[in-house]
Design a protein around this motif. Structure first.
Motif, PDB file in Angstrom:
ATOM      1  N   CYS A 186       0.848  -1.202   0.000  1.00  0.00           N
ATOM      2  CA  CYS A 186       0.000   0.000   0.000  1.00  0.00           C
ATOM      3  C   CYS A 186       0.883   1.252   0.000  1.00  0.00           C
ATOM      4  CB  CYS A 186      -0.910   0.000   1.218  1.00  0.00           C
ATOM      5  SG  CYS A 186      -2.134  -1.315   1.187  1.00  0.00           S
ATOM      6  N   ILE A 231     -11.586  -1.935   2.946  1.00  0.00           N
ATOM      7  CA  ILE A 231     -11.241  -1.443   1.614  1.00  0.00           C
ATOM      8  C   ILE A 231     -10.655  -2.606   0.818  1.00  0.00           C
ATOM      9  CG2 ILE A 231      -9.810   0.173   0.322  1.00  0.00           C
ATOM     10  CD1 ILE A 231      -9.911   1.985   2.842  1.00  0.00           C
ATOM     11  N   ILE A 266      -7.411  -2.422   5.430  1.00  0.00           N
ATOM     12  CA  ILE A 266      -7.052  -1.993   4.080  1.00  0.00           C
ATOM     13  C   ILE A 266      -6.343  -3.152   3.393  1.00  0.00           C
ATOM     14  CG2 ILE A 266      -5.703  -0.342   2.730  1.00  0.00           C
ATOM     15  CD1 ILE A 266      -6.097   1.650   5.043  1.00  0.00           C
ATOM     16  N   VAL A 300      -3.375  -0.791  -2.083  1.00  0.00           N
ATOM     17  CA  VAL A 300      -4.287   0.357  -1.999  1.00  0.00           C
ATOM     18  C   VAL A 300      -3.446   1.626  -1.934  1.00  0.00           C
ATOM     19  CG1 VAL A 300      -5.987   1.532  -0.531  1.00  0.00           C
ATOM     20  CG2 VAL A 300      -6.137  -0.936  -0.907  1.00  0.00           C
ATOM     21  N   THR A 356      -7.426  -0.428  -4.762  1.00  0.00           N
ATOM     22  CA  THR A 356      -8.291   0.751  -4.685  1.00  0.00           C
ATOM     23  C   THR A 356      -7.429   2.003  -4.586  1.00  0.00           C
ATOM     24  OG1 THR A 356      -9.925  -0.564  -3.495  1.00  0.00           O
ATOM     25  CG2 THR A 356     -10.176   1.819  -3.382  1.00  0.00           C
TER      26      THR A 356
END
Length: 133
Positions: A86, A118, A100, A104, A122
């Protein structure tokens, strides 16, 4: 004429551009990852917690990137879990009980509320438009 406030700000940005990669590299080198050892995520969270305002130690997966830990404002609630790969570009705020998934990307000025999950791959992009009602 440049004010002393601007000089201090740019000095911090320069220091931050050196310190942040070192901190992230330490979390990468010291703890070789294995899916068996879940504790590494908490240890990474513990290493990064002095630079993130957190209600509890977050779980941080491998290869998680934070932009400018010293000069950006990162606020995490309780029980935050961040999976692998991430990227975070503060300032941003993440609420309580947030999970998460992997890969992401969260851009500046994003606020994620409480009890949020999430999905993978994304992207939150709030830095390209005005915020508010």
């Amino acid at each position: 004429m440049v004010s002393s406030k601007n000089i201090i700000y740019y000095m911090l940005k320069g220091i931050d551009s050196v310190i942040t990669p070192i901190i992230l590299l330490i979390t990468k080198i010291i703890f070789m990852d294995s899916s068996v050892f879940v504790e590494f995520g908490k240890i990474r969270g513990l290493i990064l917690s002095p630079f993130i305002e957190c209600a509890s130690v977050p779980f941080i997966g491998k290869d998680v990137y934070f932009s400018e830990l010293l000069t950006r404002n990162y606020v995490f609630g309780k029980n935050v879990g961040i999976s692998n790969f991430c990227k975070f570009f503060g300032p941003l705020e993440i609420g309580d009980d947030v999970e998460i998934n992997y890969n992401v990307q969260v851009r500046p000025y994003t606020i994620i509320g409480n009890n949020v999950g999430i999905g993978p791959n994304t992207i939150f992009m709030t830095d390209t438009h005005e915020l508010g009602p």
